[in-house]
Design an enzyme around this catalytic site. Structure first.
Site, short mmCIF file in Angstrom:
data_model
loop_
_atom_site.label_atom_id
_atom_site.label_comp_id
_atom_site.label_asym_id
_atom_site.label_seq_id
_atom_site.Cartn_x
_atom_site.Cartn_y
_atom_site.Cartn_z
N ASP A 15 0.82 -1.22 0.00
CA ASP A 15 0.00 0.00 0.00
C ASP A 15 0.85 1.27 0.00
O ASP A 15 0.37 2.34 0.33
CB ASP A 15 -0.99 0.00 1.18
CG ASP A 15 -0.28 -0.24 2.50
OD1 ASP A 15 0.95 -0.43 2.48
OD2 ASP A 15 -0.95 -0.24 3.54
N SER A 16 2.13 1.15 -0.40
CA SER A 16 3.00 2.33 -0.44
C SER A 16 3.36 2.70 -1.88
O SER A 16 4.01 1.92 -2.57
CB SER A 16 4.28 2.06 0.35
OG SER A 16 5.32 2.87 -0.14
N PRO A 17 2.94 3.88 -2.33
CA PRO A 17 3.24 4.27 -3.71
C PRO A 17 4.75 4.42 -3.95
O PRO A 17 5.23 4.16 -5.05
CB PRO A 17 2.52 5.61 -3.86
CG PRO A 17 2.28 6.10 -2.48
CD PRO A 17 2.16 4.90 -1.61
#
EC number: 2.5.1.18
Lengths: 229, 229
Positions: A15-17
């Site tokens: 969930d980390s761009p």
């Protein structure tokens, strides 16, 4: 520097761009740097707790900056990044523990090769960061798995495996390895060169990393640069 | 992108090694990018308070990482960086408010040109980050000023000016400008291109910045690269 072996481990979360950008760039360099790249799904929650770190977006001005920074980076790295309508919901409320367990199950089944881990991870990243789709439900894992080329029976087996104690323990173990490397966030990149380990944090250390490991940095789109050389 | 004017403002503080690296790299690009570079001494304390941010070194694993990261960066950027015996004393206990006021006095006297601001800043940075010398006492400012080419009478005047309300207000005003740009730390770089302002934070956004302003990034030592082109 005389380089004998280069093994890059990337510890990441879904969930980390910034981790998504890092993942894409490292995959592009797999052949350019002639390295073994190991993708190691780990759980950020454990790292944040062990290090006492707080997510950067908790500081409102950082969150504002990150929105612009990611827009610039997406264009530079050339990946279709579209923030979800509610990124805080994705990053904090829902989280990615179930997804990380699913990916860990893929890694366990795919032992010795990261081929399917890479493909499934990319499908899941595309779901959140390009199409604002869920990555918490079993149906989402199934869809991503099918797109990545897994069969329905493989997926059924993986969904079961993802709930097993063995997979939960494996995810904890990799998370512990990140903590042992003194991680305080993801992406964490560990370069094993000539028997030494060099640790880099974030999506902005590629040029420096290349300098430290004696490789050439050709920008985030090396194929494009390569053809101009 | 059609670029008409490029004015880079760098808001900086003296006790940050990352800002020191950024300062050196930007000064090297002054002619390469044919830009006007404005050096704007601002006070980090005010920015941290306004944004609710905490210094990264408060997280022990980040502090550990920074030591290695700075070692790598110093070699890459080619600046002689030697951490003071007690960096926490420099960064937190003593701070750089008096030094920032001295530099602000230099900027006020030097109006319209950053020539002396650049030279005095560099001397002060070399004191802390190369030779572990003080940057809090008037004698330290005198020594740095003399090395930078100021006369004794200039320095005497600047030491008085640094204590004036006008200089204190000026430093507050520039700090407020940084806060208005939603700063949460330094270095903060504001690029004014074609009537738009692009804001970048940190010492690791040069390559991205070049992409965004339509310039070429030649690494942190452009003179070296330039001669190879």
């Amino acid at each position: 520097m005389c380089r004998f072996t280069l093994l890059l481990e990337q510890m990441y979360k879904l969930d980390s761009p910034y981790t998504w950008l890092t993942f894409q760039v490292l995959c592009r360099y797999r052949n350019v740097w002639n390295m073994e790249l190991k993708l190691r799904p780990a759980f950020l929650g454990g790292v944040m707790q062990a290090s006492g770190n707080k997510p950067p977006a908790m500081v409102p001005n950082k969150a504002l900056y990150m929105t612009k920074d990611l827009e610039h980076l997406a264009s530079f790295v050339n990946i279709p990044l579209h923030s979800p309508a509610d990124p805080f919901d994705v990053m904090f409320a829902k989280g990615s523990l179930a997804a990380m367990r699913f990916i860990t199950a893929v890694a366990e089944k795919d032992k010795g090769s990261d081929h399917m881990v890479e493909k499934v991870s990319r499908e899941l990243w595309n779901r959140i960061w390009s199409r604002d789709q869920d990555i918490c439900e079993p149906e989402s894992f199934s869809e991503a798995g099918l797109k990545a080329g897994l069969s329905s029976s493989d997926i059924e087996e993986l969904l079961k495996l993802a709930k097993s104690q063995a997979v939960k323990d494996k995810l904890k173990q990799v998370t512990q390895e990140a903590i042992d490397h003194k991680a305080f966030g993801f992406p964490l990149i560990v370069c094993h060169v000539d028997g030494k380990s060099l640790v880099f944090f974030g999506s902005d250390r590629f040029e420096l990393m290349a300098h430290c490991i004696g490789e050439k940095w050709l920008g985030p789109q090396p194929e494009k640069m390569d053809s101009h050389l």
